[in-house]
Design a protein around this motif. Sequence first.
Motif, PDB file in Angstrom:
ATOM      1  N   SER A 178       3.577  14.059   2.539  1.00 54.50           N
ATOM      2  CA  SER A 178       3.288  13.237   1.372  1.00 54.50           C
ATOM      3  C   SER A 178       2.924  11.810   1.779  1.00 54.50           C
ATOM      4  O   SER A 178       3.600  11.200   2.607  1.00 54.50           O
ATOM      5  CB  SER A 178       4.507  13.191   0.445  1.00 54.50           C
ATOM      6  N   GLY A 179       1.839  11.318   1.175  1.00 60.92           N
ATOM      7  CA  GLY A 179       1.488   9.901   1.334  1.00 60.92           C
ATOM      8  C   GLY A 179       1.605   9.203  -0.008  1.00 60.92           C
ATOM      9  O   GLY A 179       1.068   8.116  -0.193  1.00 60.92           O
ATOM     10  N   SER A 180       2.306   9.853  -0.922  1.00 59.94           N
ATOM     11  CA  SER A 180       2.415   9.343  -2.292  1.00 59.94           C
ATOM     12  C   SER A 180       3.036   7.952  -2.341  1.00 59.94           C
ATOM     13  O   SER A 180       3.988   7.653  -1.619  1.00 59.94           O
ATOM     14  CB  SER A 180       3.279  10.320  -3.096  1.00 59.94           C
ATOM     15  N   GLY A 181       2.485   7.134  -3.220  1.00 57.64           N
ATOM     16  CA  GLY A 181       3.024   5.787  -3.393  1.00 57.64           C
ATOM     17  C   GLY A 181       4.416   5.791  -3.995  1.00 57.64           C
ATOM     18  O   GLY A 181       5.124   4.787  -3.938  1.00 57.64           O
ATOM     19  N   ILE A 182       4.836   6.921  -4.581  1.00 51.93           N
ATOM     20  CA  ILE A 182       6.196   6.991  -5.136  1.00 51.93           C
ATOM     21  C   ILE A 182       7.194   7.186  -3.999  1.00 51.93           C
ATOM     22  O   ILE A 182       8.287   6.653  -4.011  1.00 51.93           O
ATOM     23  CB  ILE A 182       6.301   8.150  -6.151  1.00 51.93           C
ATOM     24  N   GLY A 184      -0.248  14.853   0.288  1.00 51.61           N
ATOM     25  CA  GLY A 184       0.104  14.745  -1.123  1.00 51.61           C
ATOM     26  C   GLY A 184       0.024  13.305  -1.616  1.00 51.61           C
ATOM     27  O   GLY A 184       0.068  12.360  -0.832  1.00 51.61           O
ATOM     28  N   SER A 185      -0.119  13.153  -2.924  1.00 50.98           N
ATOM     29  CA  SER A 185      -0.238  11.821  -3.519  1.00 50.98           C
ATOM     30  C   SER A 185       0.617  11.788  -4.789  1.00 50.98           C
ATOM     31  O   SER A 185       1.402  12.704  -5.025  1.00 50.98           O
ATOM     32  CB  SER A 185      -1.709  11.534  -3.828  1.00 50.98           C
ATOM     33  N   CYS A 186       0.463  10.734  -5.618  1.00 53.99           N
ATOM     34  CA  CYS A 186       1.410  10.625  -6.723  1.00 53.99           C
ATOM     35  C   CYS A 186       0.988  11.088  -8.107  1.00 53.99           C
ATOM     36  O   CYS A 186       1.831  11.137  -8.981  1.00 53.99           O
ATOM     37  CB  CYS A 186       2.023   9.235  -6.802  1.00 53.99           C
ATOM     38  N   PRO A 187      -0.267  11.431  -8.375  1.00 54.07           N
ATOM     39  CA  PRO A 187      -0.530  11.935  -9.724  1.00 54.07           C
ATOM     40  C   PRO A 187       0.372  13.129 -10.064  1.00 54.07           C
ATOM     41  O   PRO A 187       0.652  13.963  -9.187  1.00 54.07           O
ATOM     42  CB  PRO A 187      -2.003  12.362  -9.650  1.00 54.07           C
ATOM     43  N   SER A 188       0.800  13.190 -11.322  1.00 49.74           N
ATOM     44  CA  SER A 188       1.798  14.211 -11.687  1.00 49.74           C
ATOM     45  C   SER A 188       1.292  15.622 -11.417  1.00 49.74           C
ATOM     46  O   SER A 188       2.059  16.503 -11.022  1.00 49.74           O
ATOM     47  CB  SER A 188       2.194  14.052 -13.158  1.00 49.74           C
ATOM     48  N   PHE A 208       0.832  -1.197   0.000  1.00 47.17           N
ATOM     49  CA  PHE A 208       0.000   0.000   0.000  1.00 47.17           C
ATOM     50  C   PHE A 208       0.870   1.251   0.000  1.00 47.17           C
ATOM     51  O   PHE A 208       2.026   1.204   0.404  1.00 47.17           O
ATOM     52  CB  PHE A 208      -0.850   0.051   1.273  1.00 47.17           C
ATOM     53  N   CYS A 209       0.278   2.388  -0.358  1.00 44.66           N
ATOM     54  CA  CYS A 209       1.003   3.650  -0.252  1.00 44.66           C
ATOM     55  C   CYS A 209       0.736   4.272   1.125  1.00 44.66           C
ATOM     56  O   CYS A 209      -0.089   3.797   1.895  1.00 44.66           O
ATOM     57  CB  CYS A 209       0.570   4.610  -1.359  1.00 44.66           C
ATOM     58  N   GLY A 210       1.436   5.383   1.390  1.00 41.81           N
ATOM     59  CA  GLY A 210       1.374   6.014   2.709  1.00 41.81           C
ATOM     60  C   GLY A 210       0.043   6.663   3.046  1.00 41.81           C
ATOM     61  O   GLY A 210      -0.162   7.065   4.202  1.00 41.81           O
ATOM     62  N   LEU A 211      -0.851   6.771   2.076  1.00 41.95           N
ATOM     63  CA  LEU A 211      -2.174   7.334   2.407  1.00 41.95           C
ATOM     64  C   LEU A 211      -2.891   6.474   3.438  1.00 41.95           C
ATOM     65  O   LEU A 211      -3.732   6.955   4.199  1.00 41.95           O
ATOM     66  CB  LEU A 211      -3.060   7.425   1.154  1.00 41.95           C
ATOM     67  N   THR A 212      -2.560   5.189   3.461  1.00 44.90           N
ATOM     68  CA  THR A 212      -3.269   4.248   4.329  1.00 44.90           C
ATOM     69  C   THR A 212      -3.197   4.675   5.799  1.00 44.90           C
ATOM     70  O   THR A 212      -4.125   4.425   6.564  1.00 44.90           O
ATOM     71  CB  THR A 212      -2.659   2.835   4.181  1.00 44.90           C
ATOM     72  N   GLY A 234      -5.496  14.540  -4.285  1.00 47.43           N
ATOM     73  CA  GLY A 234      -5.163  13.404  -5.132  1.00 47.43           C
ATOM     74  C   GLY A 234      -6.165  13.145  -6.238  1.00 47.43           C
ATOM     75  O   GLY A 234      -6.926  14.033  -6.621  1.00 47.43           O
ATOM     76  N   SER A 235      -6.144  11.915  -6.702  1.00 53.94           N
ATOM     77  CA  SER A 235      -6.983  11.514  -7.831  1.00 53.94           C
ATOM     78  C   SER A 235      -8.142  10.650  -7.324  1.00 53.94           C
ATOM     79  O   SER A 235      -8.232  10.350  -6.133  1.00 53.94           O
ATOM     80  CB  SER A 235      -6.137  10.693  -8.807  1.00 53.94           C
ATOM     81  N   ARG A 236      -8.964  10.198  -8.270  1.00 51.60           N
ATOM     82  CA  ARG A 236     -10.053   9.298  -7.875  1.00 51.60           C
ATOM     83  C   ARG A 236      -9.508   7.972  -7.338  1.00 51.60           C
ATOM     84  O   ARG A 236     -10.105   7.352  -6.467  1.00 51.60           O
ATOM     85  CB  ARG A 236     -10.974   9.043  -9.076  1.00 51.60           C
ATOM     86  N   THR A 237      -8.344   7.563  -7.834  1.00 53.28           N
ATOM     87  CA  THR A 237      -7.726   6.323  -7.325  1.00 53.28           C
ATOM     88  C   THR A 237      -7.448   6.464  -5.829  1.00 53.28           C
ATOM     89  O   THR A 237      -7.696   5.551  -5.047  1.00 53.28           O
ATOM     90  CB  THR A 237      -6.387   6.050  -8.059  1.00 53.28           C
ATOM     91  N   CYS A 238      -6.919   7.640  -5.445  1.00 49.67           N
ATOM     92  CA  CYS A 238      -6.606   7.865  -4.026  1.00 49.67           C
ATOM     93  C   CYS A 238      -7.897   7.805  -3.201  1.00 49.67           C
ATOM     94  O   CYS A 238      -7.921   7.206  -2.118  1.00 49.67           O
ATOM     95  CB  CYS A 238      -5.943   9.224  -3.817  1.00 49.67           C
ATOM     96  N   ALA A 239      -8.947   8.443  -3.728  1.00 52.55           N
ATOM     97  CA  ALA A 239     -10.227   8.435  -3.009  1.00 52.55           C
ATOM     98  C   ALA A 239     -10.719   7.000  -2.829  1.00 52.55           C
ATOM     99  O   ALA A 239     -11.180   6.620  -1.747  1.00 52.55           O
ATOM    100  CB  ALA A 239     -11.254   9.265  -3.759  1.00 52.55           C
ATOM    101  N   HIS A 240     -10.553   6.181  -3.873  1.00 54.98           N
ATOM    102  CA  HIS A 240     -11.004   4.788  -3.771  1.00 54.98           C
ATOM    103  C   HIS A 240     -10.176   4.017  -2.765  1.00 54.98           C
ATOM    104  O   HIS A 240     -10.696   3.220  -1.986  1.00 54.98           O
ATOM    105  CB  HIS A 240     -10.932   4.099  -5.149  1.00 54.98           C
ATOM    106  N   LEU A 241      -8.852   4.258  -2.781  1.00 55.62           N
ATOM    107  CA  LEU A 241      -7.997   3.540  -1.825  1.00 55.62           C
ATOM    108  C   LEU A 241      -8.424   3.843  -0.398  1.00 55.62           C
ATOM    109  O   LEU A 241      -8.605   2.947   0.427  1.00 55.62           O
ATOM    110  CB  LEU A 241      -6.514   3.918  -1.988  1.00 55.62           C
ATOM    111  N   ILE A 242      -8.613   5.128  -0.121  1.00 62.45           N
ATOM    112  CA  ILE A 242      -8.986   5.526   1.241  1.00 62.45           C
ATOM    113  C   ILE A 242     -10.327   4.903   1.617  1.00 62.45           C
ATOM    114  O   ILE A 242     -10.501   4.380   2.716  1.00 62.45           O
ATOM    115  CB  ILE A 242      -9.053   7.064   1.333  1.00 62.45           C
TER     116      ILE A 242
END
Length: 427
Positions: free
Chosen positions: A145-149, A113-117, A28-32, A50-58
């Motif tokens: 930052s909780g970005s997966g990168i 923060g998250s990873c979308p550019s 998982f990324c740090g958003l968790t 973040g993006s919709r992906t981040c919203a879904h992960l959360i």
Amino acid sequence: MSRAAAALDENAGCAVPVRTERGQREVFCGLTGIIWLHRKIQDAFFLVVGSRTCAHLIQSAAGVMIFAEPRFATAIIEEKDLAGLADANDEIDAAVARLVERRPDIRLLFLVGSCPSEVIKLDLGRAAARLSGRLSPQVRVLAYSGSGIETTFTQGEDACLAALVPELPAEAPQAGPSLLVVGTMAEVVEDQFARILASLGIGPVRFLPPRRAADLPPVGPQTRILLAQPFLNDTARLLERRGATRLSAPFPLGVEGTTLWLEAAARAFGVSRERFAMAVRPYEERARAALERHRGHLAGRSLFLFPDSQLEIPIARFLSRELGMRLVEVGTPFLQRTHLAPELALLPPGTPVVEGQDVDLQLDRCRAARPDITLCGLGLANPLEAEGLTTKWSIELLFTPIHGYDQAPDLAELFARPLVRRTRLVA
Ligand code: SF4
């Protein structure tokens, strides 16, 4: 996908071989971390940029919890925002203004923060400073930052607590020594530790993160820090930079780990051996007796730990030394060698420890070993279960109170339960 060139680590003084592996990861990324952090700091709010992906992960990570509360949200930065960063900053300002108006109880707001550019291009630190200037003293705004990168899973907590360190007040020069316990633990556990430490005459004792934003603990040269979690590298470094001294100890998981962790504090505060033994013995005896219930299910069973939460090494130490489990492989996404040295010294000699991950190679090793139970992330658990392997989700280690004496049997049960269930299914 790159294939790992596994190399023996030059970790002098370590009783176990540590290999490093690089390749595709399955973590998982740090958003968790928001999922457990928002429950702890009760007047904080986490706004993921973040993006919709981040919203879904959360949402799906929160769905694992029973008591999810709406103290986190995602400000979705759409692709159209790529056209102008000024627009994106305006979007964040507007989202924060709406949020603060709707939720006057918020005292501490994290922009995460998250990873979308389009998010990476934003300077969230500057946005936080701008918003803090506007909203303080009612609301303090910080960014991390909780970005997966940049982060995996529990590193999100490290990044969050590291963002808090510059905000901590300086300790008063005449204050005398104090103990700061660092890392999120369940409140019931914190209260137990506070009681035990008080009975040893150790104090004042404070916790980071605090339960309320106004209770940020002071820090300085008289502060002794005791890490409750093994993944707080940056936070510990920043606290040490502010003059605090880290007490070296195993982590308070299991009876042995808890005693050694408390003992480090007792030594630093000059508590006599006799007083220490008298204070902790009843807790130890009760917890050891309760652990016996699970020993029959766990002793002699083999365990494979995939790298995920960074709790793998203390968990492996507890399950092998106190419950007699056999360690096939202990994976960890990162190995903070200084913080983990007391843990590594307690692992059975020759335990294979792997830092980093090449998930395909590791899956091959796991399938070949056919362990009795595998600790892994959600993404790996289902395929392994489908192949007939018994798994335990590592995310449960963060959602369940597992630290301290009274929780040691619960921690053992987390591993015993799937084994018992599998036995029943097979019978
Ligand atoms: Fe995915 Fe990155 Fe968002 Fe995490 S931060 S959910 S890895 S897009």
